[in-house]
Enzyme design. Structure first.
Site, short mmCIF file in Angstrom:
data_model
loop_
_atom_site.label_atom_id
_atom_site.label_comp_id
_atom_site.label_asym_id
_atom_site.label_seq_id
_atom_site.Cartn_x
_atom_site.Cartn_y
_atom_site.Cartn_z
N GLY A 60 -6.77 7.24 0.56
CA GLY A 60 -7.66 6.94 1.67
C GLY A 60 -9.06 6.50 1.30
O GLY A 60 -10.01 6.73 2.05
N ASN B 54 -10.07 3.45 1.32
CA ASN B 54 -10.43 2.44 2.34
C ASN B 54 -10.80 3.12 3.64
O ASN B 54 -11.74 2.71 4.33
CB ASN B 54 -9.27 1.46 2.55
CG ASN B 54 -9.27 0.36 1.50
OD1 ASN B 54 -10.12 -0.51 1.51
ND2 ASN B 54 -8.35 0.43 0.58
N LEU C 280 2.15 2.67 3.51
CA LEU C 280 3.32 2.09 2.84
C LEU C 280 4.52 1.84 3.74
O LEU C 280 5.45 1.15 3.35
CB LEU C 280 3.72 3.00 1.66
CG LEU C 280 2.64 3.13 0.58
CD1 LEU C 280 3.10 4.08 -0.52
CD2 LEU C 280 2.28 1.76 -0.01
N ASN D 266 -4.38 -5.32 8.12
CA ASN D 266 -3.99 -4.67 6.87
C ASN D 266 -4.88 -5.16 5.74
O ASN D 266 -5.34 -6.31 5.75
CB ASN D 266 -2.52 -5.00 6.54
CG ASN D 266 -2.05 -4.35 5.24
OD1 ASN D 266 -2.20 -3.15 5.06
ND2 ASN D 266 -1.53 -5.16 4.34
N HIS E 136 -4.82 -5.86 1.72
CA HIS E 136 -3.88 -5.99 0.61
C HIS E 136 -4.68 -6.35 -0.65
O HIS E 136 -5.59 -7.18 -0.58
CB HIS E 136 -2.84 -7.09 0.93
CG HIS E 136 -1.83 -7.28 -0.16
ND1 HIS E 136 -0.76 -6.40 -0.34
CD2 HIS E 136 -1.75 -8.19 -1.15
CE1 HIS E 136 -0.07 -6.80 -1.40
NE2 HIS E 136 -0.64 -7.87 -1.91
N ASP F 53 2.95 -8.71 4.70
CA ASP F 53 1.74 -9.40 4.18
C ASP F 53 1.72 -10.88 4.57
O ASP F 53 1.21 -11.72 3.82
CB ASP F 53 1.68 -9.28 2.64
CG ASP F 53 1.67 -7.83 2.19
OD1 ASP F 53 2.26 -7.57 1.12
OD2 ASP F 53 1.13 -6.98 2.91
N GLU G 240 -12.43 -4.37 -1.61
CA GLU G 240 -11.69 -3.93 -0.42
C GLU G 240 -12.60 -3.13 0.50
O GLU G 240 -12.58 -3.28 1.73
CB GLU G 240 -10.49 -3.07 -0.81
CG GLU G 240 -9.40 -3.80 -1.56
CD GLU G 240 -8.26 -2.88 -1.93
OE1 GLU G 240 -7.90 -2.04 -1.12
OE2 GLU G 240 -7.74 -3.03 -3.05
C1 GRF Z 1 -5.44 -0.13 -1.97
O1 GRF Z 1 -5.44 -0.96 -3.13
C2 GRF Z 1 -5.04 -0.96 -0.78
O2 GRF Z 1 -5.36 -2.33 -0.92
C3 GRF Z 1 -3.58 -0.82 -0.76
O3 GRF Z 1 -3.40 0.56 -1.04
C4 GRF Z 1 -4.34 0.93 -2.06
C5 GRF Z 1 -4.82 2.36 -1.87
O4 GRF Z 1 -5.72 2.38 -0.83
N1 GRF Z 1 -3.01 -1.26 0.50
P1 GRF Z 1 -6.52 3.73 -0.42
O5 GRF Z 1 -7.36 4.15 -1.60
O6 GRF Z 1 -5.48 4.78 -0.08
O7 GRF Z 1 -7.34 3.29 0.74
#
Ligand code: GRF
Length: 204
Positions: A12, A14, A88, A105, A107, A148, A177
């Site tokens: 988490g 992001n 996921l 999303n 990516h 994607d 990101e």
């Molecule tokens: C990140 O690289 C994101 O781009 C991908 O999952 C990875 C982990 O993201 N979709 P986070 O640290 O759990 O936000």
């Protein structure tokens, strides 16, 4: 208040970047709920630490019904935008129809490179290094029926060095990101995004 639901599966970071941008006032939004498809996701702890409602669904228990459960929650809470960040599971069915161009999303590559089935986490960065690209980066895009494949909103590029290992590239991309995702949420929450078929236009 523009309401956002964030969907996670893991650490988490992001999600944390969005929490931080709301708290700093950069984003005039409310994170209405965090939904995880794994009870073990540290992102749930991040939500709790910031007094944000969080729900965890077990993929085993919900399986194909996960998207329907998420739809019930986001409709009940009048969520304006769904953000999948390190999520996921594949979203499908009515959720995609009712939230068309309202699910985004993040990516960790410059789509259409290194994306699609099996391209998540370190796999993406390994593939970029093995291919020998000189730039990689991240993409924020709308979620559609594919993997994607939705219209691209924002991309941020980073250099790839010949000495890079996947973890180093992942770290460099992740920094971008954490800039790109809040930026995309801000543009959408301010009504500055127009989707014209595959092209996304940002209004000045
Ligand atoms: C990140 O690289 C994101 O781009 C991908 O999952 C990875 C982990 O993201 N979709 P986070 O640290 O759990 O936000």
């Amino acid at each position: 208040m523009f309401k956002v639901a964030v969907l996670i599966s893991g650490g988490g970071t992001n999600l944390q970047s969005v929490i931080d941008k709301v708290q700093s006032g950069y984003l005039n939004c409310k994170i209405e709920i965090v939904i995880s498809d794994s009870e073990k996701a540290y992102g749930i702890e991040r939500a709790r630490q910031n007094k944000i409602d969080a729900l965890a669904f077990s993929k085993k228990q919900y399986g194909d019904k996960l998207s329907d459960e998420i739809l019930k929650i986001v409709e009940a809470r009048d969520v304006d935008l769904i953000v999948t960040a390190g999520f996921l599971s594949i979203l499908k069915g009515d959720l995609l129809k009712k939230y068309k161009n309202r699910i985004i999303n993040i990516h960790p590559s410059l789509i259409p490179a290194f994306c699609g089935k099996g391209m998540y986490g370190l796999n993406v960065h390994r593939a970029a290094i093995e291919y020998g690209v000189k730039v990689s980066g991240c993409t924020v895009h709308f979620v559609d029926e594919g993997t994607d494949t939705g219209p691209i909103i924002i991309q941020k590029a980073v250099q790839v060095f010949s000495t890079d290992v996947a973890e180093e590239l992942q770290k460099r991309v992740l920094e971008q990101e954490h800039v790109a995702l809040p930026e995309a949420i801000k543009l959408i929450s301010e009504g500055k995004i127009i989707v014209d078929l595959r092209r996304v236009i940002v209004k000045n």
